[in-house]
Design a protein around this motif. Structure first.
Motif, PDB file in Angstrom:
ATOM      1  N   TYR A 224       0.833  -1.199   0.000  1.00  0.00           N
ATOM      2  CA  TYR A 224       0.000   0.000   0.000  1.00  0.00           C
ATOM      3  C   TYR A 224       0.871   1.254   0.000  1.00  0.00           C
ATOM      4  O   TYR A 224       0.591   2.231  -0.701  1.00  0.00           O
ATOM      5  CB  TYR A 224      -0.925  -0.007   1.222  1.00  0.00           C
ATOM      6  CG  TYR A 224      -1.658   1.294   1.434  1.00  0.00           C
ATOM      7  CD1 TYR A 224      -2.740   1.639   0.631  1.00  0.00           C
ATOM      8  CD2 TYR A 224      -1.255   2.187   2.418  1.00  0.00           C
ATOM      9  CE1 TYR A 224      -3.395   2.838   0.804  1.00  0.00           C
ATOM     10  CE2 TYR A 224      -1.913   3.390   2.601  1.00  0.00           C
ATOM     11  CZ  TYR A 224      -2.983   3.714   1.794  1.00  0.00           C
ATOM     12  OH  TYR A 224      -3.621   4.907   1.964  1.00  0.00           O
ATOM     13  N   ILE A 240      -5.574  -1.778  -3.212  1.00  0.00           N
ATOM     14  CA  ILE A 240      -6.266  -0.746  -2.435  1.00  0.00           C
ATOM     15  C   ILE A 240      -5.640   0.615  -2.706  1.00  0.00           C
ATOM     16  O   ILE A 240      -6.329   1.620  -2.869  1.00  0.00           O
ATOM     17  CB  ILE A 240      -6.229  -1.098  -0.935  1.00  0.00           C
ATOM     18  CG1 ILE A 240      -7.084  -2.333  -0.688  1.00  0.00           C
ATOM     19  CG2 ILE A 240      -6.720   0.073  -0.089  1.00  0.00           C
ATOM     20  CD1 ILE A 240      -7.071  -2.836   0.722  1.00  0.00           C
ATOM     21  N   GLN A 244      -7.570   3.908  -4.364  1.00  0.00           N
ATOM     22  CA  GLN A 244      -7.854   4.979  -3.404  1.00  0.00           C
ATOM     23  C   GLN A 244      -8.398   6.240  -4.070  1.00  0.00           C
ATOM     24  O   GLN A 244      -9.268   6.919  -3.518  1.00  0.00           O
ATOM     25  CB  GLN A 244      -6.581   5.303  -2.628  1.00  0.00           C
ATOM     26  CG  GLN A 244      -6.845   5.983  -1.316  1.00  0.00           C
ATOM     27  CD  GLN A 244      -5.582   6.157  -0.509  1.00  0.00           C
ATOM     28  OE1 GLN A 244      -4.588   5.491  -0.741  1.00  0.00           O
ATOM     29  NE2 GLN A 244      -5.616   7.058   0.448  1.00  0.00           N
ATOM     30  N   LEU A 247     -12.151   6.021  -4.746  1.00  0.00           N
ATOM     31  CA  LEU A 247     -12.834   5.392  -3.619  1.00  0.00           C
ATOM     32  C   LEU A 247     -14.298   5.790  -3.488  1.00  0.00           C
ATOM     33  O   LEU A 247     -15.173   4.954  -3.296  1.00  0.00           O
ATOM     34  CB  LEU A 247     -12.091   5.766  -2.335  1.00  0.00           C
ATOM     35  CG  LEU A 247     -12.157   4.747  -1.217  1.00  0.00           C
ATOM     36  CD1 LEU A 247     -11.644   3.416  -1.711  1.00  0.00           C
ATOM     37  CD2 LEU A 247     -11.343   5.239  -0.048  1.00  0.00           C
ATOM     38  N   SER A 248     -14.568   7.103  -3.610  1.00  0.00           N
ATOM     39  CA  SER A 248     -15.934   7.547  -3.344  1.00  0.00           C
ATOM     40  C   SER A 248     -16.889   7.098  -4.441  1.00  0.00           C
ATOM     41  O   SER A 248     -18.076   6.922  -4.199  1.00  0.00           O
ATOM     42  CB  SER A 248     -15.966   9.067  -3.208  1.00  0.00           C
ATOM     43  OG  SER A 248     -15.365   9.646  -4.342  1.00  0.00           O
ATOM     44  N   PRO A 251     -16.469   2.169  -4.333  1.00  0.00           N
ATOM     45  CA  PRO A 251     -15.997   1.664  -3.035  1.00  0.00           C
ATOM     46  C   PRO A 251     -15.602   0.189  -3.069  1.00  0.00           C
ATOM     47  O   PRO A 251     -14.887  -0.257  -2.179  1.00  0.00           O
ATOM     48  CB  PRO A 251     -17.182   1.902  -2.098  1.00  0.00           C
ATOM     49  CG  PRO A 251     -18.352   2.115  -2.964  1.00  0.00           C
ATOM     50  CD  PRO A 251     -17.852   2.651  -4.258  1.00  0.00           C
ATOM     51  N   LEU A 254     -12.047  -0.788  -2.465  1.00  0.00           N
ATOM     52  CA  LEU A 254     -11.564  -0.961  -1.095  1.00  0.00           C
ATOM     53  C   LEU A 254     -12.143  -2.213  -0.458  1.00  0.00           C
ATOM     54  O   LEU A 254     -11.428  -3.020   0.136  1.00  0.00           O
ATOM     55  CB  LEU A 254     -11.919   0.259  -0.244  1.00  0.00           C
ATOM     56  CG  LEU A 254     -11.710   0.096   1.269  1.00  0.00           C
ATOM     57  CD1 LEU A 254     -10.235  -0.055   1.585  1.00  0.00           C
ATOM     58  CD2 LEU A 254     -12.278   1.276   2.035  1.00  0.00           C
ATOM     59  N   TYR A 255     -13.494  -2.396  -0.608  1.00  0.00           N
ATOM     60  CA  TYR A 255     -14.157  -3.485   0.116  1.00  0.00           C
ATOM     61  C   TYR A 255     -13.648  -4.851  -0.288  1.00  0.00           C
ATOM     62  O   TYR A 255     -13.435  -5.712   0.558  1.00  0.00           O
ATOM     63  CB  TYR A 255     -15.677  -3.419  -0.112  1.00  0.00           C
ATOM     64  CG  TYR A 255     -16.333  -2.227   0.542  1.00  0.00           C
ATOM     65  CD1 TYR A 255     -15.911  -1.809   1.807  1.00  0.00           C
ATOM     66  CD2 TYR A 255     -17.338  -1.516  -0.084  1.00  0.00           C
ATOM     67  CE1 TYR A 255     -16.491  -0.713   2.420  1.00  0.00           C
ATOM     68  CE2 TYR A 255     -17.928  -0.419   0.523  1.00  0.00           C
ATOM     69  CZ  TYR A 255     -17.496  -0.021   1.771  1.00  0.00           C
ATOM     70  OH  TYR A 255     -18.069   1.061   2.375  1.00  0.00           O
ATOM     71  N   GLY A 258     -10.043  -5.485   0.831  1.00  0.00           N
ATOM     72  CA  GLY A 258     -10.087  -5.360   2.283  1.00  0.00           C
ATOM     73  C   GLY A 258     -10.711  -6.576   2.925  1.00  0.00           C
ATOM     74  O   GLY A 258     -10.212  -7.109   3.915  1.00  0.00           O
TER      75      GLY A 258
END
Lengths: 290, 305
Positions: A224, A240, A244, A247-248, A251, A254-255, A258
């Protein structure tokens, strides 16, 4: 006093944490092994892999079950190849870091004297280092790639098992069987190999899943930060990092990685927890309300 | 007490010296031609110039002497990229990192301690704490941070997402940093509380008729405090790592962000300087914690010798 039912020796129940953790691990391994089935992780499908506005496709899109990343690459495929990276790093660096730690701990604890002083001083330094900062320092001088991650993890993760093994050896070396071996003229090496090392095994076996979990964590963190596995090689960490910026809007970038990290690490921790239960601990009673 | 202080200071100095030797070796030996590393595309004349100004041709022990003399004067070298002393760059960033680290420790001790006490007193809470522990132990700091950022920053729009330093911008990073450490404190305090509850001094307190609440406050919690403090000291190496990651995730302008940015530009002296300062911080804080513990828990004084 104890309400726990006694079990006949030799018929210990396999703890459920071990079963659950082990099953998850097997599934993640299968996913990693099946990686080539999910397509090419490097294929940048800029025409069909991105939305009309050039954004990553969400999960359940046509042709991409888990969506795509910012370059239109299949998330499913990248997650699978990322699993390979994580498991490979966990496996290899587990052996190297615990191996180095065990050797140092054994030498320091068994031979004492000068070796002990030197090794334990270095262990102190190793334990005082802020891991990520030390890793960044090493990353500036090593060529990037998976080997770099393994070298960094080994260089930083040996100190803790060394301390564990050292403590255990100090405890064991006063025991009768070690004294008997030394008294009967066995060499230090053979005493270590046939009398000390076997007694360390339960501890090392319990520790290794925790170490593996930390290694997976650390690999992801380094990747990362750009100090680990660099793109285009897939790693959950650098996926990830790549995602980034979007992201908005997307998502799932990330999920998905993650969640893979969470599940895999949790599985290793569950296995470790289960192995600990097999090593029966004292169950304490409370005097309060007795 | 004074003797112990001297011993600990000496050990600490030795550890920092060891780290300094390691950074020196890494900076000057392994990478080969240092001048080339400073200016990869420079002409031969420039390279000679750099070699001359930095004494790169001097024997190793002379270079090491210079390096150590510089360190004692607080000189960590000069940034390859920014052409400024590393110590200046670090000095600018240090307050931000200290603030974030302090807030993070506060979160982990308060949340972890509370959960641990609850779990130690009530058996059924213990399972809940186990589940929480497993979750937080399985989420890497940067994933947790981005997750919080996504929810509270983007979705709920109640936290700033642009980075920088302000009180509002401190909450999420501190929370991320603290929650990562919660499992350790919760488990430690829980075990300590459970151990106290089965001890003879609690039995005595019950026998002499002390109310439960007093027993818990006076005997159980007091005994759990000292190990928790030890944990703060032991945990620092990992904790500082968390700071580096969290600063990168949230754009918090501290030392960690500086180190990561410098890695990108291969600005080696800065990375080394931050690492050295970080290691020194860990060593110093360990000594402080050691003495705090002696103050809180007089029993640890006996263990000196």
């Amino acid at each position: 006093m104890s309400k726990k039912r006694e079990r006949p020796a030799g018929r210990r129940r396999i703890p459920p944490t071990l079963v659950v953790g082990g099953t998850i691990l097997v599934l993640v391994m299968a996913f990693a092994l099946a990686a080539p089935l999910f397509g090419n992780p490097l294929h940048e499908n800029l025409t069909n892999g991105l939305s009309v506005t050039g954004m990553p496709l969400g999960p359940f899109s046509k042709g991409y079950v888990l969506g795509t990343d910012t370059l239109g690459r299949s998330m499913l495929s990248r997650l699978a190849y990322g699993a390979r990276t994580s498991l490979f790093v966990a496996f290899v660096s587990n052996i190297t870091s615990i191996g180095v730690g065990t050797i140092f701990g054994l030498v320091a604890g068994f031979y004492r004297g000068f070796a002990e002083t030197v090794v334990m001083r270095f262990t102190d330094i190793g334990l005082a280092l802020p891991y990520v900062l030390a890793a960044l320092v090493l990353a500036t001088i090593l060529p990037s790639g998976i080997t770099r991650v393994i070298i960094i993890i080994t260089a930083l993760f040996w100190a803790y098992p060394a301390r564990l093994v050292y403590g255990e050896v100090l405890r064991l070396r006063g025991r009768g069987f070690v004294e008997a071996s030394v008294a009967s003229g066995a060499s230090g090496r053979s005493t270590i190999r046939s009398h000390l090392f076997p007694h360390l095994m339960p501890m090392l076996v319990t520790y290794s899943p925790l170490n593996a979990a930390s290694a997976i964590f650390f690999e992801a963190t380094l990747s990362y930060l750009g100090a680990g596995v660099n793109p285009p090689t897939a790693s959950w960490g650098n996926m990830i990092s790549d995602g980034q910026s979007a992201l908005s809007i997307a998502p799932h970038l990330l999920y998905e990685p993650g969640l893979m990290l969470l599940v895999t690490t949790a599985a290793f921790l569950l296995v470790g927890e289960g192995l600990k239960v097999l090593n029966p601990d004292l169950t304490r009673l409370s005097w309060l309300g007795a | 007490m004074a003797r112990r202080l001297i011993v600990r200071l000496f050990q600490g100095a030795l550890t920092i010296f060891g780290v300094a030797v390691l950074t020196f070796l890494l900076e000057f030996i392994i990478p080969g031609n240092t001048a080339h590393a400073i200016a990869p595309r420079a002409t031969a004349a420039t390279l000679r110039e750099i070699t001359k100004t930095l004494h790169l041709n001097a024997p190793l022990w002379v270079q090491f002497g210079d390096y150590m003399k510089g360190l004692l004067h607080g000189n960590l070298g000069e940034s390859y990229v920014q052409r400024e002393p590393v110590s200046t760059l670090i000095g600018q960033r240090l307050p931000a990192t200290a603030l974030l680290a302090g807030a993070g420790v506060l979160v982990e001790v308060v949340v972890g301690g509370t959960l641990g006490i609850a779990a130690g007193l009530k058996r059924w809470m213990s399972r809940g704490v186990n589940a929480i522990s497993l979750t937080f132990l399985s989420i890497p700091t940067f994933v947790l941070g981005l997750f919080l950022l996504l929810i509270f920053g983007f979705d709920l729009n109640i936290a700033p997402v642009t980075g920088g330093m302000s009180f509002g911008a401190l909450i999420l990073p501190a929370l991320t940093l603290g929650l990562g450490g919660v499992p350790w404190y919760a488990q430690l305090v829980r075990d300590q509380v459970a151990e106290s509850l089965s001890s003879s001094y609690v039995r005595t307190a019950i026998a002499k008729g002390l109310p439960d609440r007093w027993i818990i406050v006076r005997h159980v919690l007091r005994n759990a405090f000292s190990p928790a403090l030890t944990m703060v000291g032991m945990d620092l190496g990992i904790f500082i790592s968390g700071v580096v990651v969290v600063e990168t995730v949230f754009g918090w302008p501290g030392l960690g962000q500086l180190a990561v940015q410098s890695l990108d530009s291969l600005d080696r002296p800065v990375v080394m300087g931050v690492a050295l300062v970080g290691a020194t911080g860990v060593v110093v804080m360990n000594i402080v914690v050691d003495f705090l513990r002696m103050y809180v828990d007089p029993r640890t004084k006996l263990a000196t010798a």
